[in-house]
Design a protein around this motif. Structure first.
Motif, PDB file in Angstrom:
ATOM      1  N   PRO A   1      -7.458  -0.386   3.590  1.00  0.00           N
ATOM      2  CA  PRO A   1      -8.770  -0.894   4.002  1.00  0.00           C
ATOM      3  C   PRO A   1      -9.941  -0.047   3.516  1.00  0.00           C
ATOM      4  O   PRO A   1     -11.042  -0.555   3.351  1.00  0.00           O
ATOM      5  CB  PRO A   1      -8.688  -0.888   5.532  1.00  0.00           C
ATOM      6  CG  PRO A   1      -7.634   0.115   5.861  1.00  0.00           C
ATOM      7  CD  PRO A   1      -6.649   0.081   4.711  1.00  0.00           C
ATOM      8  N   ASP A   2      -9.729   1.232   3.253  1.00  0.00           N
ATOM      9  CA  ASP A   2     -10.830   2.099   2.850  1.00  0.00           C
ATOM     10  C   ASP A   2     -10.912   2.327   1.349  1.00  0.00           C
ATOM     11  O   ASP A   2     -11.904   2.863   0.861  1.00  0.00           O
ATOM     12  CB  ASP A   2     -10.705   3.465   3.538  1.00  0.00           C
ATOM     13  CG  ASP A   2     -10.825   3.348   5.043  1.00  0.00           C
ATOM     14  OD1 ASP A   2     -11.539   2.446   5.510  1.00  0.00           O
ATOM     15  OD2 ASP A   2     -10.188   4.151   5.740  1.00  0.00           O
ATOM     16  N   ASN A   3      -9.885   1.970   0.605  1.00  0.00           N
ATOM     17  CA  ASN A   3      -9.868   2.281  -0.821  1.00  0.00           C
ATOM     18  C   ASN A   3      -9.049   1.251  -1.589  1.00  0.00           C
ATOM     19  O   ASN A   3      -8.117   1.583  -2.298  1.00  0.00           O
ATOM     20  CB  ASN A   3      -9.308   3.693  -1.030  1.00  0.00           C
ATOM     21  CG  ASN A   3      -9.669   4.250  -2.383  1.00  0.00           C
ATOM     22  OD1 ASN A   3     -10.645   3.846  -3.001  1.00  0.00           O
ATOM     23  ND2 ASN A   3      -8.870   5.183  -2.857  1.00  0.00           N
ATOM     24  N   CYS A   4      -9.420  -0.001  -1.462  1.00  0.00           N
ATOM     25  CA  CYS A   4      -8.702  -1.097  -2.092  1.00  0.00           C
ATOM     26  C   CYS A   4      -9.015  -1.119  -3.588  1.00  0.00           C
ATOM     27  O   CYS A   4     -10.180  -1.051  -3.977  1.00  0.00           O
ATOM     28  CB  CYS A   4      -9.127  -2.403  -1.425  1.00  0.00           C
ATOM     29  SG  CYS A   4      -8.063  -3.780  -1.778  1.00  0.00           S
TER      30      CYS A   4
ATOM     31  N   SER B   1       0.859  -1.171   0.000  1.00  0.00           N
ATOM     32  CA  SER B   1       0.000   0.000   0.000  1.00  0.00           C
ATOM     33  C   SER B   1       0.903   1.230   0.000  1.00  0.00           C
ATOM     34  O   SER B   1       1.780   1.362   0.827  1.00  0.00           O
ATOM     35  CB  SER B   1      -0.888  -0.014   1.249  1.00  0.00           C
ATOM     36  OG  SER B   1      -1.740   1.082   1.243  1.00  0.00           O
ATOM     37  N   PHE B   2       0.719   2.120  -0.988  1.00  0.00           N
ATOM     38  CA  PHE B   2       1.579   3.290  -1.062  1.00  0.00           C
ATOM     39  C   PHE B   2       0.830   4.447  -1.696  1.00  0.00           C
ATOM     40  O   PHE B   2      -0.191   4.267  -2.335  1.00  0.00           O
ATOM     41  CB  PHE B   2       2.848   2.994  -1.867  1.00  0.00           C
ATOM     42  CG  PHE B   2       2.584   2.523  -3.266  1.00  0.00           C
ATOM     43  CD1 PHE B   2       2.496   3.421  -4.309  1.00  0.00           C
ATOM     44  CD2 PHE B   2       2.426   1.175  -3.543  1.00  0.00           C
ATOM     45  CE1 PHE B   2       2.264   2.993  -5.587  1.00  0.00           C
ATOM     46  CE2 PHE B   2       2.184   0.744  -4.830  1.00  0.00           C
ATOM     47  CZ  PHE B   2       2.105   1.642  -5.854  1.00  0.00           C
ATOM     48  N   THR B   3       1.355   5.627  -1.508  1.00  0.00           N
ATOM     49  CA  THR B   3       0.771   6.810  -2.127  1.00  0.00           C
ATOM     50  C   THR B   3       0.957   6.702  -3.629  1.00  0.00           C
ATOM     51  O   THR B   3       1.999   6.280  -4.110  1.00  0.00           O
ATOM     52  CB  THR B   3       1.474   8.074  -1.605  1.00  0.00           C
ATOM     53  OG1 THR B   3       1.361   8.091  -0.191  1.00  0.00           O
ATOM     54  CG2 THR B   3       0.853   9.319  -2.196  1.00  0.00           C
ATOM     55  N   ASN B   4      -0.037   7.112  -4.379  1.00  0.00           N
ATOM     56  CA  ASN B   4       0.023   7.027  -5.828  1.00  0.00           C
ATOM     57  C   ASN B   4       1.035   8.022  -6.377  1.00  0.00           C
ATOM     58  O   ASN B   4       0.741   9.188  -6.530  1.00  0.00           O
ATOM     59  CB  ASN B   4      -1.357   7.271  -6.413  1.00  0.00           C
ATOM     60  CG  ASN B   4      -1.339   7.235  -7.922  1.00  0.00           C
ATOM     61  OD1 ASN B   4      -0.336   6.907  -8.533  1.00  0.00           O
ATOM     62  ND2 ASN B   4      -2.458   7.587  -8.503  1.00  0.00           N
ATOM     63  N   ARG B   5       2.206   7.553  -6.713  1.00  0.00           N
ATOM     64  CA  ARG B   5       3.249   8.441  -7.228  1.00  0.00           C
ATOM     65  C   ARG B   5       3.009   8.821  -8.681  1.00  0.00           C
ATOM     66  O   ARG B   5       3.674   9.685  -9.225  1.00  0.00           O
ATOM     67  CB  ARG B   5       4.612   7.795  -7.070  1.00  0.00           C
ATOM     68  CG  ARG B   5       4.772   6.536  -7.887  1.00  0.00           C
ATOM     69  CD  ARG B   5       6.159   5.955  -7.706  1.00  0.00           C
ATOM     70  NE  ARG B   5       6.215   4.654  -8.326  1.00  0.00           N
ATOM     71  CZ  ARG B   5       6.601   3.566  -7.732  1.00  0.00           C
ATOM     72  NH1 ARG B   5       6.988   3.601  -6.486  1.00  0.00           N
ATOM     73  NH2 ARG B   5       6.624   2.425  -8.363  1.00  0.00           N
TER      74      ARG B   5
ATOM     75  N   CYS C   1     -12.196  -0.088  -8.016  1.00  0.00           N
ATOM     76  CA  CYS C   1     -12.283  -0.561  -6.630  1.00  0.00           C
ATOM     77  C   CYS C   1     -12.630  -2.038  -6.599  1.00  0.00           C
ATOM     78  O   CYS C   1     -13.607  -2.465  -7.228  1.00  0.00           O
ATOM     79  CB  CYS C   1     -13.359   0.196  -5.861  1.00  0.00           C
ATOM     80  SG  CYS C   1     -12.871   1.851  -5.413  1.00  0.00           S
ATOM     81  N   SER C   2     -11.843  -2.809  -5.853  1.00  0.00           N
ATOM     82  CA  SER C   2     -12.086  -4.238  -5.716  1.00  0.00           C
ATOM     83  C   SER C   2     -11.267  -4.772  -4.552  1.00  0.00           C
ATOM     84  O   SER C   2     -10.178  -4.269  -4.268  1.00  0.00           O
ATOM     85  CB  SER C   2     -11.676  -4.971  -6.993  1.00  0.00           C
ATOM     86  OG  SER C   2     -11.754  -6.368  -6.811  1.00  0.00           O
ATOM     87  N   ASP C   3     -11.791  -5.797  -3.891  1.00  0.00           N
ATOM     88  CA  ASP C   3     -11.026  -6.462  -2.836  1.00  0.00           C
ATOM     89  C   ASP C   3     -10.000  -7.426  -3.422  1.00  0.00           C
ATOM     90  O   ASP C   3      -9.070  -7.834  -2.735  1.00  0.00           O
ATOM     91  CB  ASP C   3     -11.958  -7.216  -1.894  1.00  0.00           C
ATOM     92  CG  ASP C   3     -12.819  -6.287  -1.067  1.00  0.00           C
ATOM     93  OD1 ASP C   3     -12.398  -5.132  -0.838  1.00  0.00           O
ATOM     94  OD2 ASP C   3     -13.916  -6.701  -0.653  1.00  0.00           O
ATOM     95  N   TYR C   4     -10.168  -7.809  -4.672  1.00  0.00           N
ATOM     96  CA  TYR C   4      -9.235  -8.702  -5.354  1.00  0.00           C
ATOM     97  C   TYR C   4      -8.386  -7.862  -6.289  1.00  0.00           C
ATOM     98  O   TYR C   4      -8.907  -7.019  -7.018  1.00  0.00           O
ATOM     99  CB  TYR C   4      -9.987  -9.783  -6.133  1.00  0.00           C
ATOM    100  CG  TYR C   4     -10.840 -10.633  -5.236  1.00  0.00           C
ATOM    101  CD1 TYR C   4     -10.282 -11.683  -4.526  1.00  0.00           C
ATOM    102  CD2 TYR C   4     -12.191 -10.365  -5.076  1.00  0.00           C
ATOM    103  CE1 TYR C   4     -11.055 -12.462  -3.681  1.00  0.00           C
ATOM    104  CE2 TYR C   4     -12.977 -11.134  -4.236  1.00  0.00           C
ATOM    105  CZ  TYR C   4     -12.402 -12.183  -3.540  1.00  0.00           C
ATOM    106  OH  TYR C   4     -13.175 -12.940  -2.703  1.00  0.00           O
ATOM    107  N   LEU C   5      -7.075  -8.104  -6.266  1.00  0.00           N
ATOM    108  CA  LEU C   5      -6.149  -7.230  -6.979  1.00  0.00           C
ATOM    109  C   LEU C   5      -5.216  -8.014  -7.884  1.00  0.00           C
ATOM    110  O   LEU C   5      -4.807  -9.128  -7.556  1.00  0.00           O
ATOM    111  CB  LEU C   5      -5.321  -6.429  -5.971  1.00  0.00           C
ATOM    112  CG  LEU C   5      -6.127  -5.600  -4.973  1.00  0.00           C
ATOM    113  CD1 LEU C   5      -5.222  -5.037  -3.907  1.00  0.00           C
ATOM    114  CD2 LEU C   5      -6.900  -4.511  -5.687  1.00  0.00           C
ATOM    115  N   ASP C   6      -4.870  -7.409  -8.992  1.00  0.00           N
ATOM    116  CA  ASP C   6      -3.860  -7.952  -9.892  1.00  0.00           C
ATOM    117  C   ASP C   6      -2.519  -7.310  -9.553  1.00  0.00           C
ATOM    118  O   ASP C   6      -2.451  -6.330  -8.805  1.00  0.00           O
ATOM    119  CB  ASP C   6      -4.219  -7.626 -11.340  1.00  0.00           C
ATOM    120  CG  ASP C   6      -4.588  -8.852 -12.156  1.00  0.00           C
ATOM    121  OD1 ASP C   6      -4.160  -9.964 -11.797  1.00  0.00           O
ATOM    122  OD2 ASP C   6      -5.300  -8.706 -13.161  1.00  0.00           O
ATOM    123  N   ASP C   7      -1.468  -7.839 -10.146  1.00  0.00           N
ATOM    124  CA  ASP C   7      -0.138  -7.269  -9.966  1.00  0.00           C
ATOM    125  C   ASP C   7       0.051  -6.059 -10.869  1.00  0.00           C
ATOM    126  O   ASP C   7      -0.563  -5.963 -11.938  1.00  0.00           O
ATOM    127  CB  ASP C   7       0.932  -8.306 -10.308  1.00  0.00           C
ATOM    128  CG  ASP C   7       0.987  -9.431  -9.304  1.00  0.00           C
ATOM    129  OD1 ASP C   7       0.882  -9.148  -8.095  1.00  0.00           O
ATOM    130  OD2 ASP C   7       1.120 -10.597  -9.731  1.00  0.00           O
TER     131      ASP C   7
END
Length: 127
Positions: free
Chosen positions: A87-90, A6-10, A50-56
């Motif tokens: 947790p708030d913006n997956c 989880s990181f700030t959107n650079r 927005c999704s709880d499931y994520l790709d690389d």
């Protein structure tokens, strides 16, 4: 998927076009995932899915966005540029690839508050 941080959107500072907040239903399909979710911001160059499931990061995908006044979803291709497991913006930031001119005009109109609504509305006449 594992290994996400989880990181700030650079990439936010490198965007060519500003984004607008939206709430549109969408489908995300890659080689590894087939998801229903929400697009929460949008520009002619990309979106946040927005999704709880994520790709690389680096995964290529197709996204179909439900635009309320269109009969068929808007289909776009792109690359996952960043991932947020917060947790708030997956979700995933996706940069579009080869957007046809007609679709780019529609995306610009959405961003600029054009004729398309920015949020799905229930059909008129419903109780």
């Amino acid at each position: 998927m594992t290994g996400h941080a989880s990181f700030t959107n650079r990439y936010a500072d490198k965007r060519r076009a500003s984004r607008v907040r939206v709430h549109l239903h969408a489908r995300y399909v890659s080689a590894t995932l087939n998801l229903e979710g929400l697009v929460t911001d949008l520009s002619p160059d990309g979106l946040f899915f927005c999704s709880d499931y994520l790709d690389d990061r680096g995964e290529f995908a197709r996204v179909w966005i439900e635009i309320p006044s269109r009969a068929a979803p808007l289909e776009l291709r792109g690359e996952v540029r960043w991932v947020n497991e917060g947790p708030d913006n997956c979700g995933m930031g996706i940069k579009f690839d080869d957007v046809p001119l007609e679709d780019r005009i529609l995306l610009s109109a959405l961003r600029d508050g054009g004729p398309e609504p920015l949020e799905a509305q229930p059909p008129s006449g419903s109780a």
